[in-house]
Design an enzyme around this catalytic site. Sequence first.
Site, short mmCIF file in Angstrom:
data_model
loop_
_atom_site.label_atom_id
_atom_site.label_comp_id
_atom_site.label_asym_id
_atom_site.label_seq_id
_atom_site.Cartn_x
_atom_site.Cartn_y
_atom_site.Cartn_z
N LYS A 54 0.84 -1.20 0.00
CA LYS A 54 0.00 0.00 0.00
C LYS A 54 0.88 1.26 0.00
O LYS A 54 0.61 2.22 -0.72
CB LYS A 54 -0.94 -0.02 1.21
N GLN A 98 -4.40 -2.09 9.60
CA GLN A 98 -4.28 -3.41 8.96
C GLN A 98 -4.89 -4.49 9.86
O GLN A 98 -4.51 -4.61 11.02
CB GLN A 98 -2.81 -3.71 8.65
N ASP A 121 -10.76 2.74 4.46
CA ASP A 121 -11.11 1.32 4.32
C ASP A 121 -12.63 1.14 4.38
O ASP A 121 -13.14 0.09 4.02
CB ASP A 121 -10.48 0.52 5.47
#
Length: 304
Positions: A54, A98, A121
């Site tokens: 990322k 994450q 997200d």
Amino acid sequence: MTAQLIDGKLIAQQVRDNVAAEVAKRTAAGKQKPTLATVLVGERPDSAAYVASKGKACQELGMGSISEHLPADATQEQVETLVRKLNADSQVSGILVQLPMPAHINEERVLSLINIEKDVDGFSPLNIGRLAQKGREPLFVPCTPYGCIYLLEKAGVKIEGANAVVLGRSNIVGMPAALLLIGKNATVTVCHSRTKDLPGVVRQADILIAAIGRTQMVRGDWIKPGAAVIDVGINSIPVLNPDGTPAISEKTGKPKQKLVGDVNFEEAKEVAGFITPVPGGVGPMTIAMLMANTLRAAEIQDSK
Ligand code: NAP
């Protein structure tokens, strides 16, 4: 019948190119560089690799990236303090925590702390709640399901009025994919591990999204002729020699592995109208959509 292949790699590259062009325009206009902050807790090698990819994508698209790493024994308070710090940092456009985090961390509490305007997200309860409500728009759509719908639309698959079947009901893929399809006026059936007669349900699907993490479980004779098949699954299996023995890598001396999906591609491609390959289908879309969401976060924050 041979299905039309939906090339996720190509479509993801187009999304990335568009994002890079917008980022360049912003920078030229003296606006803030969209910047993604990632939070990694612990030492899982797969999570570390995802976070690194990322950060690399941010660099390639001219965006900023900040990588925060806490040890596996970090306390709930330390993780929450870090998220609060990133919420308050005006240089940070988007925050990605994450998952999974170590078992002692309450993920839900951490995710609910992320400022909704930085929730790239799309996992905060507020964003998911908005996705589930008629007439409300989430600020960010979770990246993998967003990528699935984008692929269907790019391929020209009609979603409105279609019978869609989603295999899997996880928070990160199945459930938001189902909500997105409902929002686009499909009639949606969500299947899970207790669903009876899975093949029979899947045979009704004009659109199938498979996200169960079960190696090639969906067989060709489950697919309705002409259906659009989006395979989210990522499963690693051994590569076999022609005589059926495991192939060994000359470089590492270890058995060779390859990635396959939740759908038996070779069988399904003979029946489906459209199909995504694994790898090269949904996978590349996830990071591309994350980059698009990070740009959007910077745009939302411009008006602040
Ligand atoms: P997950 O959290 O493990 O959820 C799996 C879902 O599948 C659950 O709802 C489960 O049902 C259901 N399921 C499991 N076995 C089943 C069976 N035999 N029959 C019917 N339903 C079954 O998985 P996930 O995180 O959603 O990921 C799914 C797959 O997508 C994995 O292969 C993962 O690696 C992949 N993935 C890919 C990307 C990408 O970027 N391409 C991103 C995320 C995930 P219950 O709810 O009843 O347990």
